[in-house]
Structure formats: C-alpha cells, structure tokens
Design a protein around this motif. Structure first.
Motif, PDB file in Angstrom:
ATOM      1  N   PRO A   9       0.806  -1.230   0.000  1.00 34.18           N
ATOM      2  CA  PRO A   9       0.000   0.000   0.000  1.00 34.18           C
ATOM      3  C   PRO A   9       0.834   1.273   0.000  1.00 34.18           C
ATOM      4  CG  PRO A   9      -0.920  -1.604   1.519  1.00 34.18           C
ATOM      5  CD  PRO A   9       0.401  -2.146   1.083  1.00 34.18           C
ATOM      6  N   LEU A  10       1.853   1.315   0.865  1.00 33.66           N
ATOM      7  CA  LEU A  10       2.711   2.513   0.900  1.00 33.66           C
ATOM      8  C   LEU A  10       3.493   2.667  -0.400  1.00 33.66           C
ATOM      9  CD1 LEU A  10       4.269   2.776   4.484  1.00 33.66           C
ATOM     10  CD2 LEU A  10       2.905   4.492   3.277  1.00 33.66           C
ATOM     11  N   ALA A  11       4.008   1.559  -0.920  1.00 37.53           N
ATOM     12  CA  ALA A  11       4.774   1.623  -2.172  1.00 37.53           C
ATOM     13  C   ALA A  11       3.897   2.093  -3.322  1.00 37.53           C
ATOM     14  CB  ALA A  11       5.370   0.247  -2.489  1.00 37.53           C
ATOM     15  N   LEU A  12       2.643   1.640  -3.362  1.00 37.45           N
ATOM     16  CA  LEU A  12       1.722   2.080  -4.416  1.00 37.45           C
ATOM     17  C   LEU A  12       1.447   3.575  -4.308  1.00 37.45           C
ATOM     18  CD1 LEU A  12      -0.179   1.451  -6.765  1.00 37.45           C
ATOM     19  CD2 LEU A  12      -1.943   0.876  -5.067  1.00 37.45           C
ATOM     20  N   LEU A  13       1.253   4.044  -3.088  1.00 38.66           N
ATOM     21  CA  LEU A  13       1.013   5.471  -2.876  1.00 38.66           C
ATOM     22  C   LEU A  13       2.205   6.302  -3.335  1.00 38.66           C
ATOM     23  CD1 LEU A  13      -0.954   7.571  -1.669  1.00 38.66           C
ATOM     24  CD2 LEU A  13       0.232   7.280   0.521  1.00 38.66           C
ATOM     25  N   ILE A  14       3.408   5.846  -3.022  1.00 35.87           N
ATOM     26  CA  ILE A  14       4.627   6.559  -3.424  1.00 35.87           C
ATOM     27  C   ILE A  14       4.791   6.534  -4.939  1.00 35.87           C
ATOM     28  CG2 ILE A  14       7.151   6.516  -3.272  1.00 35.87           C
ATOM     29  CD1 ILE A  14       6.710   5.309  -0.401  1.00 35.87           C
ATOM     30  N   ALA A  15       4.504   5.390  -5.571  1.00 34.00           N
ATOM     31  CA  ALA A  15       4.612   5.294  -7.030  1.00 34.00           C
ATOM     32  C   ALA A  15       3.628   6.231  -7.718  1.00 34.00           C
ATOM     33  CB  ALA A  15       4.363   3.850  -7.469  1.00 34.00           C
ATOM     34  N   LEU A  16       2.399   6.316  -7.202  1.00 38.40           N
ATOM     35  CA  LEU A  16       1.416   7.241  -7.782  1.00 38.40           C
ATOM     36  C   LEU A  16       1.873   8.691  -7.610  1.00 38.40           C
ATOM     37  CD1 LEU A  16      -1.918   5.553  -6.620  1.00 38.40           C
ATOM     38  CD2 LEU A  16      -0.940   5.570  -8.927  1.00 38.40           C
ATOM     39  N   PHE A  17       2.465   8.990  -6.460  1.00 39.72           N
ATOM     40  CA  PHE A  17       2.960  10.348  -6.217  1.00 39.72           C
ATOM     41  C   PHE A  17       4.096  10.688  -7.182  1.00 39.72           C
ATOM     42  CE2 PHE A  17       5.441  13.491  -3.673  1.00 39.72           C
ATOM     43  CZ  PHE A  17       4.449  14.479  -3.629  1.00 39.72           C
ATOM     44  N   ALA A  18       4.900   9.681  -7.533  1.00 36.75           N
ATOM     45  CA  ALA A  18       6.009   9.912  -8.464  1.00 36.75           C
ATOM     46  C   ALA A  18       5.512  10.253  -9.867  1.00 36.75           C
ATOM     47  CB  ALA A  18       6.916   8.686  -8.509  1.00 36.75           C
ATOM     48  N   LEU A  19       4.275   9.862 -10.183  1.00 34.46           N
ATOM     49  CA  LEU A  19       3.706  10.154 -11.505  1.00 34.46           C
ATOM     50  C   LEU A  19       3.089  11.546 -11.586  1.00 34.46           C
ATOM     51  CD1 LEU A  19       1.962   6.738 -12.272  1.00 34.46           C
ATOM     52  CD2 LEU A  19       4.013   7.658 -13.377  1.00 34.46           C
ATOM     53  N   VAL A  20       2.959  12.222 -10.450  1.00 36.98           N
ATOM     54  CA  VAL A  20       2.297  13.530 -10.431  1.00 36.98           C
ATOM     55  C   VAL A  20       2.945  14.539 -11.381  1.00 36.98           C
ATOM     56  CG1 VAL A  20       1.848  15.557  -8.975  1.00 36.98           C
ATOM     57  CG2 VAL A  20       1.258  13.272  -8.161  1.00 36.98           C
ATOM     58  N   PRO A  21       4.300  14.676 -11.400  1.00 39.90           N
ATOM     59  CA  PRO A  21       4.885  15.683 -12.304  1.00 39.90           C
ATOM     60  C   PRO A  21       4.512  15.483 -13.769  1.00 39.90           C
ATOM     61  CG  PRO A  21       6.516  14.952 -10.717  1.00 39.90           C
ATOM     62  CD  PRO A  21       5.336  14.050 -10.556  1.00 39.90           C
ATOM     63  N   GLU A 337       8.480  -0.062  -8.048  1.00 39.03           N
ATOM     64  CA  GLU A 337       9.855   0.433  -7.952  1.00 39.03           C
ATOM     65  C   GLU A 337      10.273   1.110  -9.252  1.00 39.03           C
ATOM     66  OE1 GLU A 337      14.372  -1.317  -7.234  1.00 39.03           O
ATOM     67  OE2 GLU A 337      12.859  -2.418  -8.370  1.00 39.03           O
ATOM     68  N   ARG A 338       9.930   0.501 -10.394  1.00 38.59           N
ATOM     69  CA  ARG A 338      10.294   1.072 -11.685  1.00 38.59           C
ATOM     70  C   ARG A 338       9.672   2.449 -11.882  1.00 38.59           C
ATOM     71  NH1 ARG A 338      14.915  -0.814 -13.395  1.00 38.59           N
ATOM     72  NH2 ARG A 338      15.003  -3.080 -13.252  1.00 38.59           N
ATOM     73  N   VAL A 339       8.471   2.633 -11.385  1.00 38.03           N
ATOM     74  CA  VAL A 339       7.805   3.934 -11.522  1.00 38.03           C
ATOM     75  C   VAL A 339       8.589   5.014 -10.784  1.00 38.03           C
ATOM     76  CG1 VAL A 339       5.717   5.241 -10.955  1.00 38.03           C
ATOM     77  CG2 VAL A 339       5.527   2.938 -11.902  1.00 38.03           C
ATOM     78  N   THR A 340       9.137   4.670  -9.610  1.00 44.24           N
ATOM     79  CA  THR A 340       9.898   5.673  -8.860  1.00 44.24           C
ATOM     80  C   THR A 340      11.181   6.071  -9.579  1.00 44.24           C
ATOM     81  OG1 THR A 340      11.124   4.032  -7.551  1.00 44.24           O
ATOM     82  CG2 THR A 340       8.998   4.754  -6.697  1.00 44.24           C
ATOM     83  N   TYR A 341      11.671   5.199 -10.485  1.00 50.04           N
ATOM     84  CA  TYR A 341      12.875   5.532 -11.239  1.00 50.04           C
ATOM     85  C   TYR A 341      12.598   6.607 -12.288  1.00 50.04           C
ATOM     86  CZ  TYR A 341      15.854   1.871  -9.329  1.00 50.04           C
ATOM     87  OH  TYR A 341      16.630   1.114  -8.498  1.00 50.04           O
ATOM     88  N   LEU A 342      11.323   6.873 -12.545  1.00 50.19           N
ATOM     89  CA  LEU A 342      10.971   7.892 -13.533  1.00 50.19           C
ATOM     90  C   LEU A 342      11.558   9.249 -13.166  1.00 50.19           C
ATOM     91  CD1 LEU A 342       9.200   8.729 -16.008  1.00 50.19           C
ATOM     92  CD2 LEU A 342       7.369   9.184 -14.371  1.00 50.19           C
ATOM     93  N   GLY A 343      11.549   9.561 -11.858  1.00 53.26           N
ATOM     94  CA  GLY A 343      12.025  10.877 -11.428  1.00 53.26           C
ATOM     95  C   GLY A 343      13.469  11.134 -11.783  1.00 53.26           C
ATOM     96  N   PHE A 344      14.316  10.089 -11.728  1.00 49.76           N
ATOM     97  CA  PHE A 344      15.733  10.286 -12.037  1.00 49.76           C
ATOM     98  C   PHE A 344      15.940  10.546 -13.526  1.00 49.76           C
ATOM     99  CE2 PHE A 344      20.271   8.870 -12.203  1.00 49.76           C
ATOM    100  CZ  PHE A 344      20.742   9.801 -11.299  1.00 49.76           C
ATOM    101  N   GLY A 345      15.013  10.060 -14.356  1.00 53.12           N
ATOM    102  CA  GLY A 345      15.106  10.332 -15.785  1.00 53.12           C
ATOM    103  C   GLY A 345      14.493  11.652 -16.190  1.00 53.12           C
ATOM    104  N   VAL A 346      13.773  12.290 -15.258  1.00 52.97           N
ATOM    105  CA  VAL A 346      13.151  13.590 -15.552  1.00 52.97           C
ATOM    106  C   VAL A 346      14.161  14.687 -15.247  1.00 52.97           C
ATOM    107  CG1 VAL A 346      11.321  15.192 -14.890  1.00 52.97           C
ATOM    108  CG2 VAL A 346      10.831  12.751 -15.068  1.00 52.97           C
ATOM    109  N   PRO A 347      14.532  15.506 -16.227  1.00 53.25           N
ATOM    110  CA  PRO A 347      15.478  16.597 -15.963  1.00 53.25           C
ATOM    111  C   PRO A 347      14.986  17.515 -14.850  1.00 53.25           C
ATOM    112  CG  PRO A 347      15.167  16.300 -18.326  1.00 53.25           C
ATOM    113  CD  PRO A 347      14.149  15.433 -17.642  1.00 53.25           C
ATOM    114  N   GLY A 348      15.929  18.091 -14.106  1.00 54.28           N
ATOM    115  CA  GLY A 348      15.565  18.963 -13.000  1.00 54.28           C
ATOM    116  C   GLY A 348      14.717  20.137 -13.422  1.00 54.28           C
TER     117      GLY A 348
END
Length: 508
Positions: A9-21, A337-348
């Motif tokens: 549940p927590l991991a899913l919430l974090i992954a969804l939050f990572a998709l917000v940008p 986990e893969r979804v959270t890696y999206l942020g590192f590929g997104v330029p600052g």
C-alpha cells in the motif's frame, strides 16, 4: 484471495505520487496552442546535436581509458583510476563556468600569459564540456564489463598470430557492447537533463529554453517543451534497450605489462583530459580566491545547501524503505519500484516546471523549503531505493524465518532483523541523495524560497551578474562535497590475473 504484502500500500502510494509531475505537465501543455514551431525545430536540432557529440566523445575517450585502467599494469594503478573517474564527481556547470572564463580573448589564460586562445561557447564549447564530464560513465561501465571477461579468448587469438591491438578490437570490444551502451546511455541522459552547461555556453537546448519560457511566465509552453524533452529521453531508453550481447561466464582477468616508456606515453595521452576537467577548474577557482577572497559570499549559503540536502536525504530514505521491500515481494512491487525511477530520468528543469504549478495550486507549498525537498526526493528517490534494495537482497532469508519461528511478529522481525542489517544500504543511499541534491541547480532555481541561496544558485547568480571572481568559494566547496561521492563508487576488485606480455614490447 491473495493477501498483499504489508509494504505494497505505501509503495503504491509513493509510485502514484512519483507520476504527479508527468500528469501536471500533460495538463499544463494542453493549454498551449504551439505544439511545434520553427524555433522548436532549432532547439531540437541543438539538443540532438549536443547529445550525439557528447555520446561520441565520451565513447572515444571512455573506452580507451577503460582498457587502460582495466588491463594495463601501471604504477599507482588505483590512483590513476580515481583521477580519471574524478570528473564524474564534479557538476558539469562548474567546468562550463571555468572553461568559459579561462578561454577566449580577455579570458584568464589570455590575461595571464598573453597567449591567444579560442573562445568556449556555443555547440563546440558545450560538447567539449559535456564530453569531459560524462566520459567517466563510459569508463566505469565499460571497465566493469572488461573485468568480467575471460582472457582465454585473447590468449587464443594471440596464439593464432593476431596482434595485440587487433585481438582487443575484434575479440574484446564486441563482448563489452552492453557496458559501452550503458555508459553511453548515462552520458546521453545527463546531456539531455543538464541545464547549466548549455545556459553558460549560450546554446539553446530544451533545458535552457524551458527556463527562459518559465521566466517569461510561459508555463504552458514550458510544459510542452518539457514533454517533448521527455519523449526524447524515452526514445533514448528504448534504443539502449535494444543494444544487447549474449552474457558470458566471468573468467580470470587479463593484464598487460607495458614497458616504462609505453606507460609514460599512455599516461601523457590521457593528461589533457585531466588537465581540462580537473586541474583547470581548480586552478581558476584558486586564482579567483587569491584575487578576490570571500567578497560577497556568506557561509549561510553553504548551510542552506547542507540543510536542504540533508532533509532530502532523510526523507528519501524513509520513503524508499517500503518501495525497496515491495520490490522484493513480487512482480507488482517491482513495477512500483520502476515507476519511482521515472524521477531520475526527468530533468531537473522539467521537475521544477511541474512542481511550480503544483505550488501555485497549493499556496501553502509555494515558495517553501518543503516544495524544494519534494522535488529533490522525487528526482533522486531511485538512488535510495536501489541502495536499500541491493542491501536487502544480500540478506540471508533464514534469519527472518528463524525470528518468525521463534514467535516474532512480521513488524518485530522487520525492525529487529531486516532494518538493522540494511542500514549500510540506507546510509549509502542517503549519501548519494545528499550529494546529488547539493549539486542540483535548475530545480533549486525554480523552487527555492525567496532569498534562499544555495552554493549552486549563488554560483549561477554571480555568473549572471558577471562577477566571476566571487564564484571561487562556492565552486571549491561544491567540488569538495561532490568529491565525497567517489568514495561510494569504488570497492575492492577481483584478484587473480592472467598476464599477457607482448614479446616485441618486452624487448623494447
């Protein structure tokens, strides 16, 4: 019904939050009327040209240096490896700043020696800087592949009469294509995401134009450009995924024993890279420090950088723990986990553009340190997740099973067994997040609270104002802090070498 692991549940919430940008950028871009125009075409051309030149340059430099540090027996071998990999620990915008100030008419070299030097700006200058600070990606990934190869095929080729250079070219290099491609991918992604170097070199790439649009209150157009940049990032990832060679079982490492003069020639050939990427920036900053001292610099800037980066590191580790353990629990967890890696590929600059809009919709977050910390965590969360997951995977599962058999609850087994044994990975992940946040420039420029200067943003301000001499202290402090990252990159290496000596070389 299958019960989900407690971490899901927590991991899913974090992954969804990572998709917000990404969701915010899509919503913003829908308001713009300009999908692609003539200026965008020029920006696209500049971006792709810079990426291509950087990748080619980093491969041309990184692969020979990987062969040198992996196979050639040199005096102080570990020292040369650390020195040649050191540019990776420096932000590229520091190199761009010092090369721009050192070269050209009226530059520091011209002023000190009277010798004319070419100006460093535009596409050639940006490509040179990016190559100097991305070739270590290719060096390290290719070197790791080289060290895992079995030397027996090279020995067989040499026995059949093939020369040493020919055997390296036809036998060794085709087997390390994966390593070269991995390093080239990192160089390409770094180039696409970098803001400081194109801006200092006055080259219109996506990152620079996005920043200009943001400052001109063109948030929708900045979002459209950000999405176009993300499409390029995705295409680069797809292309890299198609470059594969068949893995092979590791063997004993090859070692080449050159004569003394050959060692000197090889080290001299690599000297220009070290001089331009390491020695010149340190020399320029030292010159400015002697000339102008600490004028205009306040040590609160260093504290701001440290404080914000430390908070980001702590939050990232806390957030990464459930994601890392969910990745071990099953396929759904690995997807999160893969979804959270999206942020590192997104330029600052892209992350900053998206979160600026979030801050405008949530006034209690706008222009606050909290929003900046969120940006850092979203950008660098994958670093903490990867470190913690690697540590957790190395644990013996029987320890947790034994604790459960002895009556410990799942929560107690986690807090008393798993958590303490993964502490090393947590510390390593926190250190990586801390160092990356210290160097982050574009997201800090867009999201930092009013009057909140960090070392990176102060360096940018003095560049914009033309007070180059005042960049000495923040530049040196950034180099010092970034250099700590090298301690996390090197570990003990495999022992047991096979020596291959070219008879013609031994006779020299």
């Amino acid at each position: 019904m299958t019960r989900w692991p407690a971490s899901y549940p927590l991991a899913l919430l974090i992954a969804l939050f990572a998709l917000v940008p990404v969701g915010v950028l899509v919503a913003l871009a829908s308001d713009t009327a300009s999908l692609f125009d003539a200026h965008n075409l020029k920006v696209l051309g500049n971006t792709l040209a810079l990426m291509a030149l950087t990748v080619v340059g980093s491969v041309l430099i990184g692969v020979p240096l990987a062969l040198l540090t992996a196979y050639v027996h040199l005096p102080w071998r570990k020292f040369w490896l650390i020195l040649l990999a050191a540019p990776l620990a420096m932000p590229s915008y520091i190199g761009a700043f010092t090369l721009y100030a050192a070269f050209g008419p009226g530059g520091e070299i011209n002023a000190l020696t009277g010798l004319p030097t070419p100006a460093m700006y535009g596409l050639p200058g940006a490509a040179l800087v990016m190559t100097l600070y991305t070739y270590p990606f290719v060096l390290l990934t290719t070197r790791a592949s080289l060290l895992s190869l079995d030397a027996s095929l090279v020995n067989a080729a040499r026995t059949l009469g093939m020369s040493l250079p020919a055997s390296l070219w036809t036998v060794v290099l085709p087997r390390v294509v994966n390593g070269v491609a991995a390093g080239a991918l990192l160089a390409a992604l770094y180039t696409l995401s970098d803001f400081g170097t194109p801006a200092i070199m006055r080259l219109d790439t996506f990152t620079r134009v996005i920043y200009v649009e943001y400052n001109a209150f063109g948030l929708s157009q900045a979002a459209m450009l950000s999405l176009q940049l993300l499409v390029i990032v995705a295409l680069v990832l797809i292309l890299e995924s198609r470059v594969k060679v068949t893995p092979e079982r590791p063997g004993r490492k090859l070692t080449l024993w050159p004569s003394r003069w050959q060692s000197v020639v090889m080290l001299l050939a690599s000297a220009p890279v070290v001089l331009l990427s390491i020695v010149l920036p340190l020399a320029i900053f030292t010159l400015w420090l002697v000339r102008e001292g600490s004028a205009g610099f306040e040590f609160s800037y260093a504290w701001n950088s440290t404080y914000a980066s430390l908070l980001a590191a702590l939050v990232a580790v806390v957030v990464a723990i459930p994601v890392a353990h969910a990745a071990q629990a099953g396929r759904a967890g690995r997807l999160m986990e893969r979804v959270t890696y999206l942020g590192f590929g997104v330029p600052g600059i892209v992350m900053g553009t998206a979160l600026v809009y979030v801050g405008l919709q949530l006034p209690f977050l706008y222009q606050t340190l909290g929003l900046l910390i969120i940006a850092y965590v979203l950008r660098f969360l994958s670093l903490a997740v990867g470190s913690i997951r690697s540590s957790a995977e190395s644990l013996d599962p029987s320890l947790v099973k034994a604790a459960r058999l002895l009556g410990a609850s799942p929560k107690e087994a986690f807090t008393r067994i798993t958590l303490p044994l993964t502490m090393r990975g947590m510390i390593a992940g926190a250190a990586l997040v801390f160092l990356e946040a210290m160097r982050e420039l574009p997201a800090t420029l867009l999201l930092g609270p009013t009057g909140f200067e960090t070392l990176a943003t102060y360096l940018w301000r003095v560049y914009e104002a033309g007070y180059f001499g005042r960049a000495a202290i923040p530049g040196l402090l950034l180099v010092l802090m970034s250099g700590l990252g090298l301690a996390l990159m090197f570990s003990g290496e495999r022992r047991g070498d096979i020596d291959v000596i070219d008879k013609r070389d031994s006779e020299c």
